[in-house]
Write a protein that holds these residues in place. Structure first.
Motif, short mmCIF file in Angstrom:
data_model
loop_
_atom_site.label_atom_id
_atom_site.label_comp_id
_atom_site.label_asym_id
_atom_site.label_seq_id
_atom_site.Cartn_x
_atom_site.Cartn_y
_atom_site.Cartn_z
N ASP A 18 -1.50 0.88 4.19
CA ASP A 18 -2.54 2.04 4.65
C ASP A 18 -3.85 1.43 5.06
O ASP A 18 -5.00 2.18 5.05
CB ASP A 18 -2.62 2.89 3.57
CG ASP A 18 -3.18 2.31 2.31
OD1 ASP A 18 -2.60 1.55 1.61
OD2 ASP A 18 -4.26 2.79 1.65
N ASP B 57 0.24 2.03 -3.18
CA ASP B 57 -0.47 3.15 -3.17
C ASP B 57 -1.26 3.38 -1.93
O ASP B 57 -1.61 2.68 -0.99
CB ASP B 57 -1.86 2.75 -4.11
CG ASP B 57 -2.43 3.97 -4.92
OD1 ASP B 57 -2.12 5.11 -4.21
OD2 ASP B 57 -3.26 3.71 -5.78
N GLY B 58 -1.23 4.39 -1.39
CA GLY B 58 -1.47 4.96 -0.11
C GLY B 58 -0.47 4.96 0.95
O GLY B 58 -0.75 5.32 1.91
N ASP C 40 3.17 -1.65 1.03
CA ASP C 40 2.25 -1.84 0.26
C ASP C 40 2.62 -0.33 -0.69
O ASP C 40 3.48 0.26 -0.25
CB ASP C 40 0.79 -1.57 0.86
CG ASP C 40 -0.39 -1.23 -0.01
OD1 ASP C 40 -0.26 -1.86 -1.16
OD2 ASP C 40 -0.83 -0.26 0.29
N ASP D 45 -3.49 -4.98 4.15
CA ASP D 45 -1.93 -5.10 4.57
C ASP D 45 -1.78 -5.47 6.23
O ASP D 45 -0.82 -6.19 6.38
CB ASP D 45 -1.51 -3.43 4.54
CG ASP D 45 -1.92 -2.97 3.12
OD1 ASP D 45 -1.54 -3.71 2.13
OD2 ASP D 45 -2.20 -1.61 2.92
#
Ligand SMILES: [Mg+2]
Length: 306
Positions: A244, A27-28, A25, A249
């Motif tokens: 995250d 972002d984060g 993933d 996810d």
């Protein structure tokens, strides 16, 4: 179901030997909004040197693959466009390859989605500002496009009552396909008191008004992994999903039978893992990552000795 194991230096060899393909993933995980998480570009390069295949899977529907390429390059990553799987692309490929779509889509979405739709030669209408005018009684005179044969919903910064009215009205035809990019409830915004509604909030509004559920393409649904399998060798038990967020996810990892690693630089915290363990919902109780690590910065540091 046991608690997730912390990915320590001692467990690193076992972890590294367990996978050939690694899904990230973004972002984060690799970055937080526009700030790269320290050393993650070096991590991707190191994994390639080790013969691993990194791939990038994001629910964010605001960017096309080309726009993601620009972001990766700007933040110092070496990534090729065919390694990026974003939901704007998923929506276009679903319409083109699965539905063999020939009509016109009513698109509640972003310029990134428009770009992918154009690449796949998909007709669409509805994008850009469409503000409400007049009283509620006047809304029944809103012009509808008779050529619309599908409704597609992603993130739309120009969302309005007029767009919701059109989307829900088109969906009164029970045969009209209704597709959503993802259902993330809010946008991950770092260090802010604000809670910015995500695509899930828009999808829920259309679903509630139309009285129908959308077909959701993004994580945690398996379509993303099925699509990857068409382009890359992906053996589920030799693949790890790094994310995250537990309910997207890590849940995708569970749904597709992948190994899972939770990073604590984004939405979900270790206390959320504990809440899942104690949840009355069996789906939550199953959604426990195999491993967790504070950040990918730490993983990069561990791997520097390899
Ligand atoms: Mg994320």
């Amino acid at each position: 179901m046991s608690r997730a194991k912390e990915l320590t230096k001692q467990l690193l060899r076992q972890f590294v030997d367990s996978f050939d393909t690694i899904l990230f993933d973004c972002d984060g995980v690799l970055w937080q909004s526009n700030d790269v998480i320290s050393k993650t570009p070096a991590l991707i390069a190191k994994l390639r040197d080790m013969g691993k295949q990194p791939l990038f899977v994001t629910n964010n529907s605001t960017k096309s693959r080309r726009q993601y390429m620009e972001k990766f390059a700007k933040l110092g990553f070496k990534v090729s466009e065919n390694e990026i799987f974003c939901t704007a692309y998923l929506a276009a490929i679903y319409l083109r390859n699965i539905l063999n779509f020939q009509g016109k889509a009513y698109l509640i979405g972003s310029p990134g989605m428009q770009e992918e739709f154009k690449l796949f030669d998909i007709n669409y209408t509805g994008t850009g500002p469409d503000p409400v005018t007049g009283e509620v009684e006047d809304w029944v005179k809103i012009p509808l496009d008779p050529e619309v044969t599908a409704v597609v919903v992603g993130f739309d910064r120009d969302l309005s009552m007029r767009k919701l009215t059109k989307g829900a009205t088109y969906l009164q035809d029970p045969k009209m396909p209704f597709i959503a990019t993802n259902t993330d409830s809010c946008l991950p915004i770092k260090d802010s008191q604000f809670l910015i509604p995500g695509t899930g909030s828009i999808v829920s509004a259309v679903e509630t008004a139309a009285g129908r559920d959308a077909l959701v393409l993004g994580k945690p649904h398996k379509f993303m992994v099925d699509l990857i399998k068409e382009k890359f060798t992906l053996e589920p038990r030799r693949t790890v999903m790094v994310g995250d967020r537990l309910n997207t996810d890590i849940q995708l990892g569970k749904n597709a039978d992948l190994h899972t690693l939770l990073v604590l630089t984004g939405v979900s915290k270790l206390s959320d893992v504990d809440s899942n363990l104690e949840s009355s919902d069996p789906t939550d109780r199953e959604c426990i990552p195999d491993y967790y690590i504070e950040s990918l910065t730490k993983l990069t540091e561990y791997l520097s000795d390899f």
